[in-house]
Every structure is written in C-alpha cells, then in structure tokens.
Write a protein that holds these residues in place. Sequence first.
Motif, PDB file in Angstrom:
ATOM      1  N   LEU A 314       0.840  -1.188   0.000  1.00  0.00           N
ATOM      2  CA  LEU A 314       0.000   0.000   0.000  1.00  0.00           C
ATOM      3  C   LEU A 314       0.879   1.243   0.000  1.00  0.00           C
ATOM      4  O   LEU A 314       1.722   1.416   0.895  1.00  0.00           O
ATOM      5  CB  LEU A 314      -0.905   0.019   1.232  1.00  0.00           C
ATOM      6  N   ARG A 315       0.699   2.077  -1.012  1.00  0.00           N
ATOM      7  CA  ARG A 315       1.362   3.383  -1.030  1.00  0.00           C
ATOM      8  C   ARG A 315       0.470   4.358  -0.281  1.00  0.00           C
ATOM      9  O   ARG A 315      -0.706   4.516  -0.612  1.00  0.00           O
ATOM     10  CB  ARG A 315       1.577   3.838  -2.463  1.00  0.00           C
ATOM     11  N   VAL A 316       0.994   4.987   0.759  1.00  0.00           N
ATOM     12  CA  VAL A 316       0.197   5.822   1.654  1.00  0.00           C
ATOM     13  C   VAL A 316       0.676   7.262   1.554  1.00  0.00           C
ATOM     14  O   VAL A 316       1.885   7.538   1.665  1.00  0.00           O
ATOM     15  CB  VAL A 316       0.316   5.335   3.118  1.00  0.00           C
ATOM     16  N   ARG A 317      -0.265   8.154   1.333  1.00  0.00           N
ATOM     17  CA  ARG A 317       0.043   9.590   1.353  1.00  0.00           C
ATOM     18  C   ARG A 317      -0.704  10.219   2.510  1.00  0.00           C
ATOM     19  O   ARG A 317      -1.924  10.026   2.674  1.00  0.00           O
ATOM     20  CB  ARG A 317      -0.343  10.252   0.040  1.00  0.00           C
ATOM     21  N   THR A 318       0.019  10.983   3.319  1.00  0.00           N
ATOM     22  CA  THR A 318      -0.574  11.638   4.485  1.00  0.00           C
ATOM     23  C   THR A 318      -0.256  13.122   4.460  1.00  0.00           C
ATOM     24  O   THR A 318       0.760  13.558   3.901  1.00  0.00           O
ATOM     25  CB  THR A 318      -0.033  11.040   5.795  1.00  0.00           C
ATOM     26  N   ARG A 319      -1.120  13.882   5.064  1.00  0.00           N
ATOM     27  CA  ARG A 319      -0.842  15.318   5.253  1.00  0.00           C
ATOM     28  C   ARG A 319      -1.539  15.779   6.529  1.00  0.00           C
ATOM     29  O   ARG A 319      -2.629  15.305   6.850  1.00  0.00           O
ATOM     30  CB  ARG A 319      -1.283  16.153   4.057  1.00  0.00           C
ATOM     31  N   PRO A 320      -0.907  16.699   7.245  1.00  0.00           N
ATOM     32  CA  PRO A 320      -1.501  17.166   8.501  1.00  0.00           C
ATOM     33  C   PRO A 320      -2.729  18.015   8.239  1.00  0.00           C
ATOM     34  O   PRO A 320      -2.843  18.704   7.212  1.00  0.00           O
ATOM     35  CB  PRO A 320      -0.369  17.986   9.137  1.00  0.00           C
ATOM     36  N   GLY A 321      -3.675  17.959   9.178  1.00  0.00           N
ATOM     37  CA  GLY A 321      -4.874  18.769   9.074  1.00  0.00           C
ATOM     38  C   GLY A 321      -4.670  20.138   9.675  1.00  0.00           C
ATOM     39  O   GLY A 321      -3.598  20.455  10.219  1.00  0.00           O
TER      40      GLY A 321
END
Length: 469
Positions: A314-321
């Motif tokens: 799984l390629r996961v992209r995250t960003r802070p809220g």
Amino acid sequence: MRHRTPNTEHRTPNTEHRTPNTEHRTPNAPHAPVFGLAPEWLLSDGVPLARAMVLSHPEQLGRLREACPEAAPTAVLGGDPCFDRILAALPHRERHRRAFGVRPGQRLVVLNSTWNPQSLFGDAGTDDPLPWLLDRLTAELPVDDYRVAAVLHPNIWHGHGPGQVRLWLDRAERAGLTLIDPLDSWRQALIAADAVIGDFGSVSYYAAALGTPVLLGTASDEVLGATSPVAAFVREAPRLALDSPLRPQLDQLLTFHQSMTSASELTTSAPGEAAGLLRSLFYEVMGLPEPTEPALLDLLPLPDYRPPTRTVPLRVRTRPGPRPHEVTVERVAEGRYGPSGPGSDHLAVHEDTLDQGLLGLADAILRYGEADDPRIGPPREWAAATLARYPNCSLAAFVSGPDTCEVLLREWGFVRLTSPSLDPAAAASALFAQLDGAAVPRPLRPLPPMELTVRTGGASHPVLVSPVP
C-alpha cells in the motif's frame, strides 16, 4: 429477454475452452426467438408443455403472445419472489454493508458479468474487459474510499473452472477484491452496493430496479429482444469508458445519478405479493385447498463477515490537518495510479505479501490475525521480532480485530489503537505520519495517550492511542 436459438444438445458449458460456445447464437436474425418464449421451449406437438407459465409483469404477456400465442392462455402473473426477498431485506442495508467490510465513508462498487460472449466477462480471452477492469479498480481507487466486490455468473465458474477464474483474478483479489458467491450472496451484495458496473445481465437490471447507479462496461443489444425492459435499460444506462480514468467516472455517476423508474416498475407488477400468488397457483394446480396462514418467503440471511484482504503493498500519502492531531490519509493498493497531491509518502506492506523483498523497503509492516494465535505468538513479540528482522521498518502493526491493532514503534514503544469506524491499518499509518512530523518530542517513552482525528474518503474517524506498559 435475450434472443437465442434453442439447442438441447449443448446445455452444459464446454469446460475445455476459454470461449463459450457461440455456434448456435443468432442475434438479430429476422425472427430470432426470445429466450424462454419460443415455441421450441413451450410446445410439444403444438400443445403447451406447462399447465401454467409464471410471468412477473403484464408486459411479458404481450411478448409471449407475439412469440408463442399457443402458450398465452397458460400465462399467470406471479410477481418476482427474488425481488421480493431483496425488498424485504432493504431495511437491514447497513448490516449487509458491515458484513462486506464497508466502513463509514466508503462506497461499495459491485461488478458483475453474465454468461454470454458479449458480456463483461465474454469470449475475448486476454482482451476481456472484466479482469483488466478489476485490476484497474483495485489499483486506482483509494482503498479507504472504495470497496470492490464482483459477482460472476455461475456458468463462468463452471465453464472455465474455479481455479482458472481465480488465476485470472488473483492480482485483484490480493489488492482487496472480494468474490461474491453467485448463488447465495449476490442479492445481499446488491443491497449493500453504492454503484454497480456490469452488462445486460439480470444482476445489473435488479440493481437499476433498486435505484442503484449502474455503469455498463459492455452494452451490446444484439442478444436482447428489442422491446424488452432489459433492452430499454441498456439503451438508457450510462456507459463506462474503459480507456479513461475510472474514479472520475464513478464520482460523476454517484453525484448525478437519476433512478431508472422503468426498471423498478417493470421488474414486478406485484411487489411483495409473489409468495401468496405463487402458493395459490401451486395449490390450484395440485387440486388441493390452500392453507389459511400467510404465505411467506425465506428471509435473506446476513452474509458471513468478509472484510477485504490486501496483501499487495500500500502506497500511503498523508498530510496534517488544520488542527492538532488531525491527519488526512489516502492509501492506494500497489501505487501504480497514485496517490498524488501534497503530503508525505510511506510504504505499508502486509507480512504475507507475494513479493517478500518489499518487506525490506517497508516503513510499516502489517499483520492480521487473532491476538492469541499460537502460530504467530503475542502481538508484542511478533512486532519486536519483525522490527529486529527489518531494520529499515519504523513500525509493526498487528491488526487483531475490526477496530483494534497493536503497534510497536521503533522510537516510541508499544501502543494500542482503537477506532469504531476506521481500518486499524489506516490508523497505524496516521500515527506514523503524526509522529514522523515531530508532533511529539523524540524519543518519548512511553508515548502519552492521545486522540487522533483521521480523515479518509468522505468521513472523519476518531482514533484513540493508548500506551501499553
């Protein structure tokens, strides 16, 4: 209704060939008989074979009179018991969705194919659109936004063999596709579905009758009676563009969908009444008095709980809220089509991935199972052994239930994550992103309790992070 020339010598699908036998199909012949209504099926020496022929709607009577007027006097309107069972189970739709592992904010897409050379799973060998389409859907759609299942006609399984079908669909299954039993669970899948991709088969038509958005991946009308409701449905339903990105098409379908009232009106002329109509007919044919108690149909059972199983990376992209302890997560199977946009990426890999070499590259390694499974050992011991074996890995997450996982972080220790609505593996990726962004001083053992807000798809999920001594 379909056009078909009867051939009683070839009723069993030929299991020696990938291609269904089309020798005796005569679509668009000048007077091609409608499947099931032609004299060859209904008459013997010019006399009706059956004492009663059950139809679900008066429009079928008109086509019967045209195709085989000799059998018209035997026609009886008996409703549609299959559709009645679906209607009776609709109030429990959320239970069926949970049974298929659909989480809040997710959309369930059900693909289906009938048994025909021109169906979605037809006779074009490696050029058939369905296996390719399933690969695209499971690889292109974010896994927390969409859930994908497939219903294949029983003759597809019988004609090609279960082993061959599963071989064709192996990659899609490892990316999270669930194959639905075509005899026992297809109705439940339609009840749970948010969208259906299919062809001119009955599953697609039942979906339209329920008001579910339908995209046709193949829509030939050559095998359909031109005046039949299914032919009208095929002419009206939107088409799937196989050479275009799939997610925008699904988003547009779900946003601008309009129910096909003709499908719901023509499926049965007696919704909810099939049991009584059919029982009265049966007792009349037998010459027996009908019981006085109500005639009832068996309720559709809830399917077994079947969450998706993904062993592809799984390629996961995250960003802070915008607020503290808030993280947006987007996960895509295999990463061939994304995710894209701003944010930070990491790789999460199931311990049972087919390509074991990827474990050495993983930021997070996942394990699913029972916490007391003696073969694997306690989650904490498994996680410690995993981090020792793969020095580049930052966390090991043992998913022990639908709302819980135990996570060992290389720098912060052992914690438990719980969420009533989010996939625990997605929660582990959110925690990884939160800590990787230095929101917590390093190293801090044990990690203090906290609550994260994780956004995936169309929903926000609370995640409780609890240190485990």
